[in-house]
Design an enzyme around this catalytic site. Structure first.
Site, PDB file in Angstrom:
ATOM      1  N   ARG A 252      32.112  28.686  44.600  1.00 59.06           N
ATOM      2  CA  ARG A 252      32.652  29.650  45.058  1.00 59.06           C
ATOM      3  C   ARG A 252      30.703  30.587  46.784  1.00 59.06           C
ATOM      4  NH1 ARG A 252      36.961  33.894  43.941  1.00 59.06           N
ATOM      5  NH2 ARG A 252      34.445  35.231  43.107  1.00 59.06           N
TER       6      ARG A 252
ATOM      7  N   GLU B 238      46.040  39.982  51.277  1.00 61.03           N
ATOM      8  CA  GLU B 238      46.160  40.073  50.433  1.00 61.03           C
ATOM      9  C   GLU B 238      45.749  41.506  50.564  1.00 61.03           C
ATOM     10  OE1 GLU B 238      42.278  38.612  48.432  1.00 61.03           O
ATOM     11  OE2 GLU B 238      41.340  37.931  50.273  1.00 61.03           O
TER      12      GLU B 238
ATOM     13  N   LYS C 222      32.753  35.290  50.001  1.00 57.64           N
ATOM     14  CA  LYS C 222      32.754  36.713  48.821  1.00 57.64           C
ATOM     15  C   LYS C 222      31.568  37.085  50.265  1.00 57.64           C
ATOM     16  CE  LYS C 222      34.449  38.773  44.609  1.00 57.64           C
ATOM     17  NZ  LYS C 222      35.183  39.085  45.135  1.00 57.64           N
TER      18      LYS C 222
HETATM   19  C1  LIG Z   1      36.434  38.813  44.580  1.00 57.54           C
HETATM   20  C2  LIG Z   1      37.688  38.810  45.311  1.00 57.54           C
HETATM   21  C3  LIG Z   1      39.059  38.371  44.967  1.00 57.54           C
HETATM   22  C4  LIG Z   1      39.396  38.019  43.373  1.00 57.54           C
HETATM   23  O1  LIG Z   1      38.911  37.048  42.893  1.00 57.54           O
HETATM   24  P1  LIG Z   1      38.183  36.695  41.309  1.00 57.54           P
HETATM   25  O2  LIG Z   1      36.973  35.233  41.637  1.00 57.54           O
HETATM   26  O3  LIG Z   1      39.924  36.346  40.743  1.00 57.54           O
HETATM   27  O4  LIG Z   1      37.840  37.789  40.593  1.00 57.54           O
HETATM   28  C5  LIG Z   1      39.928  38.447  46.175  1.00 57.54           C
HETATM   29  N1  LIG Z   1      40.054  38.948  46.944  1.00 57.54           N
HETATM   30  C6  LIG Z   1      38.547  39.303  47.368  1.00 57.54           C
HETATM   31  C7  LIG Z   1      39.101  39.938  49.001  1.00 57.54           C
HETATM   32  C8  LIG Z   1      37.594  39.132  46.439  1.00 57.54           C
HETATM   33  O5  LIG Z   1      36.459  39.567  47.025  1.00 57.54           O
END
Ligand SMILES: *Cc1c(COP(=O)(O)O)cnc(C)c1O
Length: 342
Positions: A82, A220, A184
């Site tokens: 990622r 989300e 991210k």
């Molecule tokens: C990090 C994150 C998540 C959760 O991801 P995981 O890999 O399960 O920790 C979900 N949404 C956003 C916007 C994120 O930055």
């Protein structure tokens, strides 16, 4: 070596400085060999690209002690992949996957006395990140970068039992179509701060973001993906190009299908239909799943009837199974558990 004298069950989700962190610098088109250091500070130009134009990406994962005393982390290869996607989108150099996983392991090993004991509910949170470090004033990508990994022990997410949270539909958008919602990057969080502080001030735990183009589809929250459960026990998660692909959510979908024998579906979820679901949860590394009891849409409450007072049965089974896999009492799918040789 002995565990640090920390009251594991009572630490919160805050930063506690540990002994060692990993640092590698990128210059003249190449990464150096990287090293562990005791220096917890970063010295960069006042004009560093990260400070002016927010050129930074991060990851988050956990290490913990299993029931039989091993120290492990969960699917670090997916965090490495990622981060490759995130860095590509922000024109940053690629940090090789094998080196990423190795750096995570080295940091956990060097701070093994901070890995909370089995049963405490606490875990060691690991934060890999990268930023543009040289001076940039005209808008362009940096030429020098730093990749770091530090870790910090964090307490149990749910202290004194799990209570379903209440979230509100946000009037702010999180991510534009074809924007940066799927990576991210710190920038996605900077612009969410206003909305989350406002939500908290109004008594809500989180914001539900809808798709920015039409405001009709569920996306989300600021930092977690949604799972919904239908009355026939089908597990549904929203599909969108502007959602961050949560590793926890992807793992839970596999658990639902392969361990619990449930039907799963990743598809567009219209906001209008969420009242038909009987359970709702938020998935992310921090909490695994937090149950959502109610969504407040400008004063109109949508209640998930099987998960309103306490965690719903399907969400609970999903959570127990995934944490069982992580803690070593349920057999993990091939490659999910990365053991650290301490
Ligand atoms: C990090 C994150 C998540 C959760 O991801 P995981 O890999 O399960 O920790 C979900 N949404 C956003 C916007 C994120 O930055």
């Amino acid at each position: 070596m002995a565990k640090k004298d920390i009251d594991w069950s009572n630490i919160g989700f805050g930063y506690i400085k540990t002994d060692k962190r990993y640092v590698s610098n990128y210059k003249n088109g190449a990464w150096d060999e990287g090293t562990l250091t005791t220096d917890d500070t970063v010295t960069i130009s006042e004009c560093a690209c990260v400070l002016q134009y927010a050129q930074t990406v991060f990851e988050g994962l956990k290490a913990y002690t299993t029931e039989d005393g091993r120290v492990v982390c969960f699917r670090p290869d997916l965090n490495a992949e990622r981060m490759l996607d995130s860095t590509e989108r922000l024109k940053m150099p690629q940090f090789p996957k094998e080196r990423f996983v190795e750096a995570v392991k080295e940091v956990v090993k060097a701070n093994v006395d901070y890995v909370p004991p089995y049963g405490s509910g606490a875990t060691l949170y690991i934060r890999p990140y990268m930023f543009g470090s040289n001076a940039v004033i005209g808008v362009k990508p940096a030429e020098e970068y730093q990749f770091r990994v530090f870790c910090t022990p964090v307490g149990p997410y749910f202290k004194g039992g799990v209570k379903p949270i209440t979230i509100r539909v946000s009037d702010f958008d999180r991510a534009a179509p074809h924007g940066s919602g799927h990576i991210k990057a710190g920038l996605n969080y900077a612009m969410s701060l206003y909305a989350i502080v406002d939500a908290h001030e109004k008594g809500f735990d989180e914001n539900m973001y809808l798709d920015a183009a039409t405001r009709t589809k569920v996306e989300e929250t600021g930092g977690a993906n949604f799972l919904f459960v239908t009355k026939d026990k089908k597990v549904v998660t929203p599909k969108s190009n502007s959602i961050l692909p949560s590793i926890t959510r992807r793992s839970l979908m596999t658990v639902a299908k392969d361990y619990l024998g449930l039907d799963v579906e990743e598809r567009e979820v219209m906001f209008d239909e969420i009242g038909d679901f009987v359970e709702c949860g938020l998935c992310g590394t921090a909490a695994v799943i937090s149950p959502v009891g109610c969504v407040n849409d400008h004063g109109k409450e949508i209640i998930f009837k099987n998960g309103h007072e306490e965690m719903g049965p399907v969400i609970k089974e999903l959570r127990d199974t995934l944490t069982g896999i992580q803690m070593g009492h349920i057999k993990a799918p091939e490659g999910w558990i990365c053991e650290i040789d301490v």
